[in-house]
Design a protein around this motif. Structure first.
Motif, PDB file in Angstrom:
ATOM      1  N   ILE A 118       0.885  -1.160   0.000  1.00  0.00           N
ATOM      2  CA  ILE A 118       0.000   0.000   0.000  1.00  0.00           C
ATOM      3  C   ILE A 118       0.925   1.213   0.000  1.00  0.00           C
ATOM      4  N   ARG A 119       0.811   2.057  -1.002  1.00  0.00           N
ATOM      5  CA  ARG A 119       1.791   3.114  -1.231  1.00  0.00           C
ATOM      6  C   ARG A 119       1.594   4.314  -0.297  1.00  0.00           C
ATOM      7  N   ILE A 120       1.540   4.002   0.981  1.00  0.00           N
ATOM      8  CA  ILE A 120       1.378   5.032   2.008  1.00  0.00           C
ATOM      9  C   ILE A 120       2.350   4.741   3.143  1.00  0.00           C
ATOM     10  N   GLU A 121       3.048   5.770   3.605  1.00  0.00           N
ATOM     11  CA  GLU A 121       3.808   5.652   4.847  1.00  0.00           C
ATOM     12  C   GLU A 121       2.943   6.223   5.957  1.00  0.00           C
ATOM     13  N   MET A 122       2.638   5.403   6.945  1.00  0.00           N
ATOM     14  CA  MET A 122       1.825   5.860   8.067  1.00  0.00           C
ATOM     15  C   MET A 122       2.757   6.416   9.136  1.00  0.00           C
ATOM     16  N   VAL A 123       2.916   7.738   9.118  1.00  0.00           N
ATOM     17  CA  VAL A 123       3.796   8.420  10.074  1.00  0.00           C
ATOM     18  C   VAL A 123       2.960   8.827  11.281  1.00  0.00           C
ATOM     19  N   ILE A 124       3.415   8.457  12.463  1.00  0.00           N
ATOM     20  CA  ILE A 124       2.706   8.847  13.687  1.00  0.00           C
ATOM     21  C   ILE A 124       3.669   9.590  14.599  1.00  0.00           C
ATOM     22  N   ARG A 125       3.193  10.708  15.141  1.00  0.00           N
ATOM     23  CA  ARG A 125       4.044  11.600  15.922  1.00  0.00           C
ATOM     24  C   ARG A 125       3.433  11.821  17.301  1.00  0.00           C
ATOM     25  N   GLY A 126       4.200  11.543  18.331  1.00  0.00           N
ATOM     26  CA  GLY A 126       3.762  11.825  19.690  1.00  0.00           C
ATOM     27  C   GLY A 126       4.311  13.140  20.203  1.00  0.00           C
ATOM     28  N   TYR A 127       5.327  13.668  19.515  1.00  0.00           N
ATOM     29  CA  TYR A 127       6.026  14.872  19.954  1.00  0.00           C
ATOM     30  C   TYR A 127       6.319  15.766  18.753  1.00  0.00           C
ATOM     31  N   LEU A 128       6.440  17.042  19.006  1.00  0.00           N
ATOM     32  CA  LEU A 128       6.685  18.026  17.946  1.00  0.00           C
ATOM     33  C   LEU A 128       8.189  18.150  17.710  1.00  0.00           C
ATOM     34  N   THR A 129       8.674  17.408  16.751  1.00  0.00           N
ATOM     35  CA  THR A 129      10.111  17.421  16.479  1.00  0.00           C
ATOM     36  C   THR A 129      10.358  17.113  15.003  1.00  0.00           C
ATOM     37  N   GLY A 130      11.621  17.209  14.588  1.00  0.00           N
ATOM     38  CA  GLY A 130      11.996  16.848  13.228  1.00  0.00           C
ATOM     39  C   GLY A 130      11.235  17.643  12.178  1.00  0.00           C
ATOM     40  N   HIS A 131      10.712  16.936  11.173  1.00  0.00           N
ATOM     41  CA  HIS A 131      10.000  17.570  10.060  1.00  0.00           C
ATOM     42  C   HIS A 131       8.804  18.380  10.557  1.00  0.00           C
ATOM     43  N   ALA A 132       8.073  17.835  11.520  1.00  0.00           N
ATOM     44  CA  ALA A 132       6.894  18.548  12.040  1.00  0.00           C
ATOM     45  C   ALA A 132       7.308  19.874  12.672  1.00  0.00           C
ATOM     46  N   TRP A 133       8.405  19.860  13.428  1.00  0.00           N
ATOM     47  CA  TRP A 133       8.874  21.097  14.053  1.00  0.00           C
ATOM     48  C   TRP A 133       9.359  22.088  13.007  1.00  0.00           C
ATOM     49  N   ARG A 134      10.045  21.607  11.975  1.00  0.00           N
ATOM     50  CA  ARG A 134      10.514  22.522  10.934  1.00  0.00           C
ATOM     51  C   ARG A 134       9.336  23.210  10.253  1.00  0.00           C
ATOM     52  N   GLU A 135       8.244  22.467  10.029  1.00  0.00           N
ATOM     53  CA  GLU A 135       7.039  23.056   9.448  1.00  0.00           C
ATOM     54  C   GLU A 135       6.377  24.034  10.436  1.00  0.00           C
ATOM     55  N   TYR A 136       6.306  23.611  11.679  1.00  0.00           N
ATOM     56  CA  TYR A 136       5.669  24.413  12.732  1.00  0.00           C
ATOM     57  C   TYR A 136       6.412  25.729  12.938  1.00  0.00           C
ATOM     58  N   SER A 137       7.747  25.655  12.999  1.00  0.00           N
ATOM     59  CA  SER A 137       8.550  26.857  13.238  1.00  0.00           C
ATOM     60  C   SER A 137       8.512  27.812  12.051  1.00  0.00           C
ATOM     61  N   ALA A 138       8.107  27.279  10.875  1.00  0.00           N
ATOM     62  CA  ALA A 138       7.940  28.128   9.700  1.00  0.00           C
ATOM     63  C   ALA A 138       6.555  28.789   9.683  1.00  0.00           C
ATOM     64  N   GLY A 139       5.767  28.527  10.725  1.00  0.00           N
ATOM     65  CA  GLY A 139       4.471  29.177  10.863  1.00  0.00           C
ATOM     66  C   GLY A 139       3.273  28.319  10.517  1.00  0.00           C
ATOM     67  N   LYS A 140       3.497  27.089  10.059  1.00  0.00           N
ATOM     68  CA  LYS A 140       2.377  26.234   9.687  1.00  0.00           C
ATOM     69  C   LYS A 140       1.745  25.614  10.934  1.00  0.00           C
ATOM     70  N   ARG A 141       0.428  25.502  10.921  1.00  0.00           N
ATOM     71  CA  ARG A 141      -0.289  24.889  12.040  1.00  0.00           C
ATOM     72  C   ARG A 141      -1.137  23.702  11.590  1.00  0.00           C
ATOM     73  N   VAL A 142      -1.038  23.356  10.299  1.00  0.00           N
ATOM     74  CA  VAL A 142      -1.727  22.183   9.775  1.00  0.00           C
ATOM     75  C   VAL A 142      -0.710  21.347   9.021  1.00  0.00           C
ATOM     76  N   LEU A 143      -0.599  20.074   9.384  1.00  0.00           N
ATOM     77  CA  LEU A 143       0.321  19.151   8.730  1.00  0.00           C
ATOM     78  C   LEU A 143      -0.467  17.927   8.277  1.00  0.00           C
ATOM     79  N   CYS A 144      -0.480  17.691   6.980  1.00  0.00           N
ATOM     80  CA  CYS A 144      -1.230  16.552   6.415  1.00  0.00           C
ATOM     81  C   CYS A 144      -2.704  16.586   6.813  1.00  0.00           C
ATOM     82  N   GLY A 145      -3.248  17.801   6.878  1.00  0.00           N
ATOM     83  CA  GLY A 145      -4.651  17.961   7.233  1.00  0.00           C
ATOM     84  C   GLY A 145      -4.937  17.901   8.719  1.00  0.00           C
ATOM     85  N   VAL A 146      -3.889  17.741   9.535  1.00  0.00           N
ATOM     86  CA  VAL A 146      -4.059  17.631  10.986  1.00  0.00           C
ATOM     87  C   VAL A 146      -3.633  18.947  11.639  1.00  0.00           C
TER      88      VAL A 146
END
Length: 318
Positions: A95-123
Protein backbone atom coordinates in the motif's frame (compact mmCIF):
# COMPACT_ATOMS: atom_id res chain seq x y z
CA UNK A 1 35.50 -2.78 9.81
CA UNK A 2 33.97 -3.61 6.46
CA UNK A 3 30.58 -2.20 5.49
CA UNK A 4 28.00 -3.62 3.08
CA UNK A 5 27.05 -0.80 0.72
CA UNK A 6 25.84 -2.78 -2.30
CA UNK A 7 24.58 -6.28 -3.02
CA UNK A 8 24.51 -8.36 -6.18
CA UNK A 9 23.14 -11.78 -5.31
CA UNK A 10 21.56 -14.40 -7.51
CA UNK A 11 19.52 -16.67 -5.26
CA UNK A 12 17.83 -19.85 -6.53
CA UNK A 13 14.38 -19.16 -8.08
CA UNK A 14 15.05 -15.40 -7.88
CA UNK A 15 12.71 -13.41 -10.14
CA UNK A 16 13.54 -9.75 -9.61
CA UNK A 17 15.41 -7.32 -7.39
CA UNK A 18 14.42 -3.99 -5.85
CA UNK A 19 17.21 -1.72 -4.58
CA UNK A 20 15.97 0.73 -1.96
CA UNK A 21 17.76 3.52 -0.15
CA UNK A 22 18.94 1.13 2.55
CA UNK A 23 17.44 -2.30 1.91
CA UNK A 24 17.76 -4.53 -1.13
CA UNK A 25 14.85 -6.88 -1.76
CA UNK A 26 15.23 -10.11 -3.73
CA UNK A 27 11.94 -11.67 -4.83
CA UNK A 28 11.96 -15.47 -4.70
CA UNK A 29 9.28 -17.18 -6.74
CA UNK A 30 5.89 -15.49 -6.64
CA UNK A 31 5.24 -15.41 -2.91
CA UNK A 32 8.47 -14.78 -0.98
CA UNK A 33 11.31 -12.32 -0.62
CA UNK A 34 14.75 -11.92 0.90
CA UNK A 35 15.34 -8.49 2.47
CA UNK A 36 18.96 -7.51 3.01
CA UNK A 37 19.70 -4.57 5.30
CA UNK A 38 22.77 -2.84 3.90
CA UNK A 39 25.06 -0.43 5.73
CA UNK A 40 23.94 2.44 3.51
CA UNK A 41 22.50 5.46 5.29
CA UNK A 42 20.12 8.03 3.83
CA UNK A 43 18.99 11.48 4.88
CA UNK A 44 16.85 14.05 3.11
CA UNK A 45 16.07 11.30 0.56
CA UNK A 46 19.75 11.07 -0.45
CA UNK A 47 22.09 8.15 0.18
CA UNK A 48 25.28 9.27 1.89
CA UNK A 49 28.49 8.27 0.10
CA UNK A 50 29.93 6.32 3.05
CA UNK A 51 28.65 3.09 4.58
CA UNK A 52 28.17 2.71 8.35
CA UNK A 53 29.68 -0.56 9.64
CA UNK A 54 27.13 -2.80 11.44
CA UNK A 55 24.24 -0.42 10.71
CA UNK A 56 22.47 -3.05 8.60
CA UNK A 57 22.83 -5.65 11.32
CA UNK A 58 21.40 -3.24 13.89
CA UNK A 59 18.45 -2.35 11.66
CA UNK A 60 17.64 -5.95 10.83
CA UNK A 61 17.87 -7.19 14.41
CA UNK A 62 15.94 -4.27 15.93
CA UNK A 63 13.21 -4.61 13.28
CA UNK A 64 12.81 -8.35 13.81
CA UNK A 65 12.80 -7.82 17.60
CA UNK A 66 9.73 -5.59 17.24
CA UNK A 67 8.04 -7.60 14.49
CA UNK A 68 8.03 -10.60 16.81
CA UNK A 69 6.78 -8.44 19.70
CA UNK A 70 3.76 -7.15 17.74
CA UNK A 71 2.50 -10.33 16.05
CA UNK A 72 -0.58 -10.25 18.28
CA UNK A 73 -1.65 -6.86 16.88
CA UNK A 74 -1.58 -7.89 13.22
CA UNK A 75 0.25 -10.41 11.02
CA UNK A 76 3.57 -9.40 9.49
CA UNK A 77 5.68 -10.52 6.57
CA UNK A 78 8.55 -12.15 8.56
CA UNK A 79 9.29 -15.90 8.28
CA UNK A 80 12.96 -16.28 9.26
CA UNK A 81 16.11 -14.34 10.21
CA UNK A 82 18.92 -16.54 8.88
CA UNK A 83 21.70 -13.95 8.97
CA UNK A 84 22.47 -10.76 10.94
CA UNK A 85 21.68 -8.67 7.85
CA UNK A 86 18.91 -10.81 6.32
CA UNK A 87 15.21 -11.42 6.83
CA UNK A 88 13.14 -13.86 4.78
CA UNK A 89 9.41 -13.36 4.45
CA UNK A 90 6.20 -13.19 2.45
CA UNK A 91 5.76 -10.99 -0.57
CA UNK A 92 2.86 -8.55 -0.21
CA UNK A 93 1.22 -6.03 -2.50
CA UNK A 94 2.41 -2.76 -0.96
CA UNK A 95 0.00 0.00 0.00
CA UNK A 96 1.79 3.11 -1.23
CA UNK A 97 1.38 5.03 2.01
CA UNK A 98 3.81 5.65 4.85
CA UNK A 99 1.82 5.86 8.07
CA UNK A 100 3.80 8.42 10.07
CA UNK A 101 2.71 8.85 13.69
CA UNK A 102 4.04 11.60 15.92
CA UNK A 103 3.76 11.82 19.69
CA UNK A 104 6.03 14.87 19.95
CA UNK A 105 6.69 18.03 17.95
CA UNK A 106 10.11 17.42 16.48
CA UNK A 107 12.00 16.85 13.23
CA UNK A 108 10.00 17.57 10.06
CA UNK A 109 6.89 18.55 12.04
CA UNK A 110 8.87 21.10 14.05
CA UNK A 111 10.51 22.52 10.93
CA UNK A 112 7.04 23.06 9.45
CA UNK A 113 5.67 24.41 12.73
CA UNK A 114 8.55 26.86 13.24
CA UNK A 115 7.94 28.13 9.70
CA UNK A 116 4.47 29.18 10.86
CA UNK A 117 2.38 26.23 9.69
CA UNK A 118 -0.29 24.89 12.04
CA UNK A 119 -1.73 22.18 9.77
CA UNK A 120 0.32 19.15 8.73
CA UNK A 121 -1.23 16.55 6.41
CA UNK A 122 -4.65 17.96 7.23
CA UNK A 123 -4.06 17.63 10.99
CA UNK A 124 -4.19 20.74 13.16
CA UNK A 125 -1.33 21.36 15.59
CA UNK A 126 -2.02 23.49 18.70
CA UNK A 127 -0.58 26.99 19.03
CA UNK A 128 2.02 27.76 21.68
CA UNK A 129 4.06 24.57 21.42
CA UNK A 130 7.84 24.39 21.73
CA UNK A 131 10.20 22.02 19.94
CA UNK A 132 9.97 18.48 21.36
CA UNK A 133 6.78 19.16 23.32
CA UNK A 134 4.37 16.24 23.59
CA UNK A 135 1.19 16.47 21.52
CA UNK A 136 -2.08 16.20 23.48
CA UNK A 137 -2.50 12.87 21.68
CA UNK A 138 -0.44 11.25 18.88
CA UNK A 139 -1.17 12.52 15.37
CA UNK A 140 -0.97 10.59 12.11
CA UNK A 141 0.67 12.54 9.28
CA UNK A 142 0.80 10.17 6.28
CA UNK A 143 3.00 10.52 3.23
CA UNK A 144 2.87 8.92 -0.18
CA UNK A 145 5.42 6.13 -0.61
CA UNK A 146 7.38 7.12 -3.69
CA UNK A 147 8.86 4.43 -5.93
CA UNK A 148 11.52 6.97 -6.83
CA UNK A 149 12.30 10.42 -5.47
CA UNK A 150 10.71 12.18 -2.52
CA UNK A 151 7.89 10.95 -0.32
CA UNK A 152 5.21 13.64 -0.11
CA UNK A 153 3.07 14.77 2.81
CA UNK A 154 -0.60 14.17 2.12
CA UNK A 155 -3.87 14.40 4.04
CA UNK A 156 -6.25 11.54 4.79
CA UNK A 157 -8.87 13.14 2.55
CA UNK A 158 -6.47 13.49 -0.38
CA UNK A 159 -5.20 9.91 -0.01
CA UNK A 160 -8.75 8.61 -0.28
CA UNK A 161 -9.58 11.00 -3.12
CA UNK A 162 -6.53 9.85 -5.13
CA UNK A 163 -7.32 6.19 -4.52
CA UNK A 164 -4.29 5.19 -2.44
CA UNK A 165 -6.64 3.16 -0.24
CA UNK A 166 -10.33 2.62 0.39
CA UNK A 167 -11.98 4.16 3.43
CA UNK A 168 -12.22 0.71 5.02
CA UNK A 169 -8.56 -0.16 4.47
CA UNK A 170 -7.31 3.26 5.56
CA UNK A 171 -9.34 3.06 8.77
CA UNK A 172 -7.62 -0.27 9.47
CA UNK A 173 -4.22 1.32 8.84
CA UNK A 174 -5.02 4.09 11.32
CA UNK A 175 -6.14 1.57 13.96
CA UNK A 176 -3.03 -0.57 13.50
CA UNK A 177 -0.75 2.49 13.50
CA UNK A 178 -2.09 3.67 16.86
CA UNK A 179 -1.86 0.16 18.34
CA UNK A 180 1.70 -0.41 17.11
CA UNK A 181 2.82 3.00 18.37
CA UNK A 182 1.24 2.31 21.76
CA UNK A 183 3.09 -1.02 21.99
CA UNK A 184 6.34 0.62 20.90
CA UNK A 185 5.83 3.40 23.44
CA UNK A 186 5.32 0.88 26.25
CA UNK A 187 8.37 -1.16 25.25
CA UNK A 188 10.50 1.98 24.99
CA UNK A 189 9.36 3.16 28.43
CA UNK A 190 10.49 -0.14 29.93
CA UNK A 191 13.98 0.67 28.63
CA UNK A 192 14.02 4.30 29.83
CA UNK A 193 13.23 5.70 26.38
CA UNK A 194 10.48 7.73 24.73
CA UNK A 195 9.31 6.66 21.26
CA UNK A 196 8.95 10.14 19.79
CA UNK A 197 7.70 9.37 16.31
CA UNK A 198 7.86 6.54 13.80
CA UNK A 199 6.45 5.24 10.54
CA UNK A 200 4.86 2.00 9.39
CA UNK A 201 4.34 0.42 5.99
CA UNK A 202 1.61 -2.05 5.15
CA UNK A 203 0.70 -4.38 2.32
CA UNK A 204 -2.05 -6.76 1.29
CA UNK A 205 -1.77 -10.54 1.27
CA UNK A 206 -4.70 -12.88 0.66
CA UNK A 207 -7.08 -9.94 1.04
CA UNK A 208 -5.80 -8.93 4.47
CA UNK A 209 -3.61 -6.08 5.72
CA UNK A 210 -0.11 -7.18 6.70
CA UNK A 211 2.71 -5.22 8.36
CA UNK A 212 5.74 -4.87 6.08
CA UNK A 213 9.32 -3.63 6.14
CA UNK A 214 10.92 -2.44 9.40
CA UNK A 215 9.46 -1.05 12.60
CA UNK A 216 10.83 0.96 15.51
CA UNK A 217 14.38 1.12 14.13
CA UNK A 218 16.61 4.22 14.24
CA UNK A 219 15.98 4.68 10.52
CA UNK A 220 12.21 4.80 10.94
CA UNK A 221 11.90 6.25 14.45
CA UNK A 222 13.18 8.78 16.95
CA UNK A 223 13.83 8.00 20.58
CA UNK A 224 14.46 10.42 23.45
CA UNK A 225 15.95 9.41 26.79
CA UNK A 226 13.12 9.62 29.33
CA UNK A 227 15.45 10.66 32.15
CA UNK A 228 15.79 14.43 32.12
CA UNK A 229 13.17 14.97 29.41
CA UNK A 230 10.94 17.27 31.51
CA UNK A 231 13.87 19.28 32.85
CA UNK A 232 15.32 19.81 29.40
CA UNK A 233 11.96 20.95 28.06
CA UNK A 234 11.50 23.34 30.97
CA UNK A 235 14.94 24.82 30.27
CA UNK A 236 14.38 24.80 26.48
CA UNK A 237 17.41 22.55 26.02
CA UNK A 238 17.86 20.01 23.23
CA UNK A 239 16.78 16.48 24.14
CA UNK A 240 19.18 13.56 24.36
CA UNK A 241 18.05 11.27 21.59
CA UNK A 242 18.82 8.02 19.84
CA UNK A 243 17.87 8.41 16.20
CA UNK A 244 19.14 9.41 12.79
CA UNK A 245 18.27 13.05 13.50
CA UNK A 246 21.84 13.84 14.57
CA UNK A 247 22.99 12.78 11.09
CA UNK A 248 20.47 15.20 9.56
CA UNK A 249 21.67 17.94 11.91
CA UNK A 250 25.30 17.29 10.92
CA UNK A 251 24.34 17.60 7.25
CA UNK A 252 22.40 20.82 7.90
CA UNK A 253 25.44 22.25 9.70
CA UNK A 254 27.47 21.32 6.62
CA UNK A 255 25.03 23.11 4.29
CA UNK A 256 23.16 20.10 2.93
CA UNK A 257 19.43 19.44 3.11
CA UNK A 258 19.02 17.67 -0.23
CA UNK A 259 18.02 20.88 -1.99
CA UNK A 260 18.82 21.62 -5.61
CA UNK A 261 22.36 22.92 -6.08
CA UNK A 262 23.60 21.67 -2.70
CA UNK A 263 26.61 19.35 -2.65
CA UNK A 264 26.83 16.35 -0.34
CA UNK A 265 29.69 16.94 2.14
CA UNK A 266 32.53 14.46 2.57
CA UNK A 267 31.82 12.25 5.60
CA UNK A 268 34.89 12.05 7.90
CA UNK A 269 35.99 8.72 9.40
CA UNK A 270 35.47 9.88 12.98
CA UNK A 271 31.85 10.78 12.20
CA UNK A 272 31.28 7.37 10.58
CA UNK A 273 32.59 5.71 13.75
CA UNK A 274 30.31 7.91 15.85
CA UNK A 275 27.26 6.88 13.78
CA UNK A 276 28.17 3.19 14.23
CA UNK A 277 28.45 3.72 18.00
CA UNK A 278 25.06 5.46 18.09
CA UNK A 279 23.37 2.63 16.20
CA UNK A 280 24.88 -0.03 18.49
CA UNK A 281 23.91 2.05 21.52
CA UNK A 282 20.32 2.14 20.34
CA UNK A 283 20.26 -1.61 19.72
CA UNK A 284 21.48 -2.36 23.24
CA UNK A 285 19.30 0.28 24.86
CA UNK A 286 16.05 -0.62 23.11
CA UNK A 287 16.39 -4.42 23.19
CA UNK A 288 18.26 -4.85 26.48
CA UNK A 289 20.63 -7.26 24.72
CA UNK A 290 24.37 -7.01 24.15
CA UNK A 291 25.30 -6.37 20.52
CA UNK A 292 27.37 -9.15 18.98
CA UNK A 293 29.29 -7.88 15.98
CA UNK A 294 28.98 -10.27 13.05
CA UNK A 295 32.04 -11.49 11.17
CA UNK A 296 32.47 -8.99 8.32
CA UNK A 297 35.53 -10.60 6.72
CA UNK A 298 33.37 -11.92 3.87
CA UNK A 299 29.87 -10.54 4.28
CA UNK A 300 28.61 -11.56 0.83
CA UNK A 301 29.65 -15.21 1.19
CA UNK A 302 28.13 -15.39 4.68
CA UNK A 303 24.82 -13.92 3.50
CA UNK A 304 24.59 -16.22 0.48
CA UNK A 305 25.26 -19.37 2.52
CA UNK A 306 22.88 -18.53 5.38
CA UNK A 307 20.08 -17.34 3.10
CA UNK A 308 20.09 -20.36 0.77
CA UNK A 309 20.00 -22.69 3.80
CA UNK A 310 16.97 -20.80 5.14
CA UNK A 311 15.14 -20.89 1.82
CA UNK A 312 15.60 -24.66 1.69
CA UNK A 313 14.71 -25.25 5.35
CA UNK A 314 11.50 -23.23 4.99
CA UNK A 315 10.66 -25.08 1.74
CA UNK A 316 10.65 -21.85 -0.25
CA UNK A 317 13.04 -23.39 -2.76
CA UNK A 318 13.79 -27.01 -3.50
Amino acid sequence: MKSLTKTDFNFPEQKEVYKGKVRDVYFIGDDHLVMIASDRISAFDHILPAGIPFKGQVLNQVATHFLKATEDILPNWLIDVPDPNVAVGYRCDPIRIEMVIRGYLTGHAWREYSAGKRVLCGVEMPDGMNENDKFPSPIITPSTKAVEGHDEDISREELLKQGYATEEIYSQLEKYTHALYQRGTEMAAERGLILVDTKYEFGMKDGKVMLMDEIHTPDSSRYFYAEGYAERQANKEQQRQLSKEFVRQWLIENDFQGLEGQKMPIIPEDFISLVTERYIELFEKITGKGFVQADTSNIEERIMKNTVESLKTNQIIR
